[in-house]
Design a protein around this motif. Sequence first.
Motif, PDB file in Angstrom:
ATOM      1  N   VAL A 124     -10.007  21.612   2.019  1.00 48.00           N
ATOM      2  CA  VAL A 124     -11.129  22.213   1.287  1.00 48.00           C
ATOM      3  C   VAL A 124     -12.222  21.152   1.113  1.00 48.00           C
ATOM      4  O   VAL A 124     -11.976  19.953   1.227  1.00 48.00           O
ATOM      5  CB  VAL A 124     -10.678  22.766  -0.084  1.00 48.00           C
ATOM      6  CG1 VAL A 124      -9.689  23.912   0.097  1.00 48.00           C
ATOM      7  CG2 VAL A 124     -10.077  21.666  -0.955  1.00 48.00           C
ATOM      8  N   GLN A 179     -13.568  26.003  -1.427  1.00 53.97           N
ATOM      9  CA  GLN A 179     -12.587  26.296  -2.462  1.00 53.97           C
ATOM     10  C   GLN A 179     -13.164  27.381  -3.364  1.00 53.97           C
ATOM     11  O   GLN A 179     -14.316  27.764  -3.206  1.00 53.97           O
ATOM     12  CB  GLN A 179     -12.229  25.051  -3.276  1.00 53.97           C
ATOM     13  CG  GLN A 179     -13.374  24.429  -4.033  1.00 53.97           C
ATOM     14  CD  GLN A 179     -14.061  23.308  -3.252  1.00 53.97           C
ATOM     15  OE1 GLN A 179     -13.691  22.992  -2.138  1.00 53.97           O
ATOM     16  NE2 GLN A 179     -15.072  22.722  -3.872  1.00 53.97           N
ATOM     17  N   THR A 213      -8.768  25.731  -7.097  1.00 54.63           N
ATOM     18  CA  THR A 213      -8.727  24.921  -5.879  1.00 54.63           C
ATOM     19  C   THR A 213      -7.332  24.877  -5.272  1.00 54.63           C
ATOM     20  O   THR A 213      -7.179  24.786  -4.050  1.00 54.63           O
ATOM     21  CB  THR A 213      -9.199  23.481  -6.175  1.00 54.63           C
ATOM     22  OG1 THR A 213     -10.531  23.522  -6.699  1.00 54.63           O
ATOM     23  CG2 THR A 213      -9.188  22.624  -4.924  1.00 54.63           C
ATOM     24  N   ARG A 239      -6.376  25.428  -1.165  1.00 53.60           N
ATOM     25  CA  ARG A 239      -5.838  24.193  -0.580  1.00 53.60           C
ATOM     26  C   ARG A 239      -4.481  24.470   0.067  1.00 53.60           C
ATOM     27  O   ARG A 239      -4.192  23.998   1.182  1.00 53.60           O
ATOM     28  CB  ARG A 239      -5.709  23.127  -1.664  1.00 53.60           C
ATOM     29  CG  ARG A 239      -5.167  21.800  -1.154  1.00 53.60           C
ATOM     30  CD  ARG A 239      -4.964  20.846  -2.320  1.00 53.60           C
ATOM     31  NE  ARG A 239      -6.238  20.313  -2.800  1.00 53.60           N
ATOM     32  CZ  ARG A 239      -6.514  20.090  -4.084  1.00 53.60           C
ATOM     33  NH1 ARG A 239      -5.620  20.407  -5.023  1.00 53.60           N
ATOM     34  NH2 ARG A 239      -7.678  19.569  -4.431  1.00 53.60           N
ATOM     35  N   LYS A 267     -13.702  20.016  -1.394  1.00 54.11           N
ATOM     36  CA  LYS A 267     -13.439  19.058  -2.481  1.00 54.11           C
ATOM     37  C   LYS A 267     -12.628  17.865  -1.992  1.00 54.11           C
ATOM     38  O   LYS A 267     -12.728  16.754  -2.534  1.00 54.11           O
ATOM     39  CB  LYS A 267     -12.703  19.777  -3.614  1.00 54.11           C
ATOM     40  CG  LYS A 267     -12.494  18.940  -4.856  1.00 54.11           C
ATOM     41  CD  LYS A 267     -11.854  19.763  -5.964  1.00 54.11           C
ATOM     42  CE  LYS A 267     -11.672  18.942  -7.227  1.00 54.11           C
ATOM     43  NZ  LYS A 267     -11.068  19.741  -8.334  1.00 54.11           N
TER      44      LYS A 267
END
Length: 210
Positions: free
Chosen positions: A162, A171, A176, A180, A164
């Motif tokens: 993702v 995400q 998240t 993920r 992030k």
Amino acid sequence: MIKSISKNALALAVVAAVCVTILSVVNVLTEPKIAEQALASKLAVLKEVLPGVSVDHALLADCRQVIAPEYLGRERAQSIYRWRQQDTLAAYLVETTAPDGYSGNIDLIVAVAPDGTVLGSRVVNHQETPGLGDKIESRRSSWIFSFSNKIVTADNAAAWAVRKDGGQFDQFTGATITPRAVVTAVRKAALYVLQHPELADLPANCEVLP
């Protein structure tokens, strides 16, 4: 008193026997219908991950059962279906599981070309939070389509994450962990296909629904 207890016990035994018989008969009568519905449901999902392709009962027969928890997420066997065009293997449809979803296992089917290109993917079962994690469902958002036509190689793991974490996939706001887990599961399914080219020629060993 003893006679009364004996009569009651006998009556209960008769009722229990009748109930068991009825349940057995109902099970026998409904089992074919349940199997038929399970088959239709599986074919519908396979059609979704390979849009535009004629998916039929023959695809379910061309299948391998694989135990590979490090790649496919479960200790038990998962099915890998093989789709062929004019006797040439064109794609694998891999049953896989993300074991690290926010609320537990997330089961998916991922279509992967022999070169590691992801052709499609769908979530078939999960317990993620409604309104947050359930955006992995195709009927909730288009996020699951973001994997299509992306290729997995042995050295592009960093891209399969993702945003992030420095990757290419979005995400969800406030969630998240779920995306993920799915990104990782899709990547590992494709990686398993890449690392096992012998899957194309191994004999089928799946139990096919009647």
